[in-house]
Design a protein around this motif. Structure first.
Motif, short mmCIF file in Angstrom:
data_model
loop_
_atom_site.label_atom_id
_atom_site.label_comp_id
_atom_site.label_asym_id
_atom_site.label_seq_id
_atom_site.Cartn_x
_atom_site.Cartn_y
_atom_site.Cartn_z
N GLU A 34 0.83 -1.21 0.00
CA GLU A 34 0.00 0.00 0.00
C GLU A 34 0.87 1.26 0.00
N GLN A 35 1.96 1.23 0.78
CA GLN A 35 2.85 2.39 0.80
C GLN A 35 3.55 2.58 -0.54
N GLY A 36 3.97 1.48 -1.16
CA GLY A 36 4.58 1.58 -2.48
C GLY A 36 3.63 2.16 -3.50
N GLU A 37 2.37 1.76 -3.45
CA GLU A 37 1.38 2.29 -4.37
C GLU A 37 1.11 3.76 -4.10
N GLN A 38 1.08 4.14 -2.81
CA GLN A 38 0.89 5.55 -2.47
C GLN A 38 2.03 6.40 -3.00
N LEU A 39 3.27 5.91 -2.84
CA LEU A 39 4.43 6.66 -3.33
C LEU A 39 4.36 6.81 -4.85
N ARG A 40 3.99 5.74 -5.54
CA ARG A 40 3.89 5.81 -7.00
C ARG A 40 2.86 6.85 -7.42
N GLU A 41 1.73 6.90 -6.73
CA GLU A 41 0.68 7.86 -7.08
C GLU A 41 1.13 9.29 -6.80
N VAL A 42 1.80 9.48 -5.68
CA VAL A 42 2.29 10.81 -5.33
C VAL A 42 3.27 11.32 -6.40
N LEU A 43 4.23 10.51 -6.77
CA LEU A 43 5.23 10.93 -7.76
C LEU A 43 4.60 11.10 -9.13
N GLN A 44 3.62 10.28 -9.45
CA GLN A 44 2.93 10.43 -10.74
C GLN A 44 2.19 11.76 -10.81
N ARG A 45 1.57 12.16 -9.70
CA ARG A 45 0.88 13.45 -9.69
C ARG A 45 1.86 14.59 -9.89
N ARG A 46 3.05 14.48 -9.29
CA ARG A 46 4.05 15.54 -9.47
C ARG A 46 4.51 15.62 -10.92
N ILE A 47 4.65 14.48 -11.56
CA ILE A 47 5.04 14.47 -12.98
C ILE A 47 3.95 15.12 -13.83
N GLU A 48 2.69 14.80 -13.53
CA GLU A 48 1.58 15.40 -14.27
C GLU A 48 1.53 16.91 -14.05
N ASP A 49 1.80 17.36 -12.82
CA ASP A 49 1.83 18.81 -12.55
C ASP A 49 2.93 19.49 -13.37
N ALA A 50 4.11 18.85 -13.46
CA ALA A 50 5.20 19.42 -14.25
C ALA A 50 4.84 19.47 -15.72
N ARG A 51 4.12 18.46 -16.21
CA ARG A 51 3.72 18.43 -17.61
C ARG A 51 2.72 19.55 -17.92
N ARG A 52 1.78 19.77 -17.01
CA ARG A 52 0.81 20.84 -17.21
C ARG A 52 1.46 22.22 -17.15
N ALA A 53 2.47 22.36 -16.28
CA ALA A 53 3.14 23.66 -16.14
C ALA A 53 3.95 24.02 -17.37
N ASP A 54 4.49 23.02 -18.09
CA ASP A 54 5.31 23.28 -19.28
C ASP A 54 5.09 22.16 -20.29
N PRO A 55 3.99 22.19 -21.03
CA PRO A 55 3.67 21.10 -21.96
C PRO A 55 4.70 20.90 -23.06
N SER A 56 5.45 21.96 -23.40
CA SER A 56 6.40 21.86 -24.51
C SER A 56 7.69 21.13 -24.12
N ALA A 57 7.96 21.02 -22.82
CA ALA A 57 9.19 20.34 -22.38
C ALA A 57 9.04 18.83 -22.58
N GLY A 58 10.14 18.17 -22.77
CA GLY A 58 10.13 16.73 -22.95
C GLY A 58 9.90 16.00 -21.63
N TYR A 59 9.71 14.69 -21.75
CA TYR A 59 9.43 13.88 -20.56
C TYR A 59 10.60 13.90 -19.58
N ALA A 60 11.82 13.91 -20.11
CA ALA A 60 13.00 13.94 -19.23
C ALA A 60 12.99 15.22 -18.39
#
Length: 204
Positions: A30-56
């Motif tokens: 459950e903790q591993g899944e929570q960590l994955r979800e937390v980090l995924q949300r941060r990645i999505e926030d970064a993508r929304r903030a700068d859609p033109s930047a690459g995934y890296a």
């Protein structure tokens, strides 16, 4: 110095820090899944903030834990070692004291960086370069700063118009003195060694 979490970081960062403090092998599913979800949300926030930047770039922005924390530097007075003051623009230190504190922070950061680098590259040099070393620092403190460099296991190169570096606190050193005569082309170099007690001129 203290390395602490920013007060204004969001809940996801606080959750990630708590989860990352425990070794991955000890986290529950459950903790591993929570960590994955937390980090995924941060990645999505970064993508929304700068859609033109690459995934890296999104990954670097989202997962750069250094931006989650800050250094806080405190001053401890020798006369009152149990009392510490946060270093701010109003701490009321002399220019020399400010210089010493900046050197201490620099030395600590360089040593920590070298130690981390040494975990993957054991033969990497632990080297720090100081130009016009210890300017505006009182002479009795020079040897103490040299001792700190030795204690942190840092190799160092110092340049100075007035320092030789032959302090009793430093057990060994190579010293090169450059001499110039305005009437003669070129620069002469004298090589000395220091063993913690004596300075010896080396033969050419």
């Amino acid at each position: 110095m203290q390395w602490r979490l920013h007060e204004d970081v969001d809940a996801d960062v606080r959750a990630a820090v708590e989860l990352l403090r425990s070794p991955s092998g000890l986290r529950t599913r459950e903790q591993g899944e929570q960590l994955r979800e937390v980090l995924q949300r941060r990645i999505e926030d970064a993508r929304r903030a700068d859609p033109s930047a690459g995934y890296a770039a999104h990954l670097r922005t989202a997962l750069d834990y250094r931006s989650w924390f800050r250094f806080e530097t405190y001053v401890v007075d020798d006369a009152a070692p149990g009392r510490k003051r946060a270093l701010t623009g109003r701490t009321g230190l002399s220019q020399g004291e400010q210089r010493v504190l900046s050197y201490l922070v620099l030395f600590a950061a360089a040593a920590a960086h070298s130690t981390t680098l040494g975990e993957t590259t054991p033969h990497a040099p632990r080297l720090i370069l100081l130009d016009d070393a210890f300017a505006k620092v009182d002479e009795p403190t020079h040897g103490r700063l040299g001792r700190i460099l030795v204690d942190l296991d840092l190799d160092f190169v110092l340049t100075s118009e007035r320092l030789m570096g032959n302090w009793p606190e430093v057990p060994s050193l190579h010293i090169y003195e450059c001499l110039r005569d305005a009437r003669v082309r070129g620069v002469a170099s004298l090589h000395y060694t220091w063993n913690g007690r004596h300075r010896r001129l080396m033969p050419v």
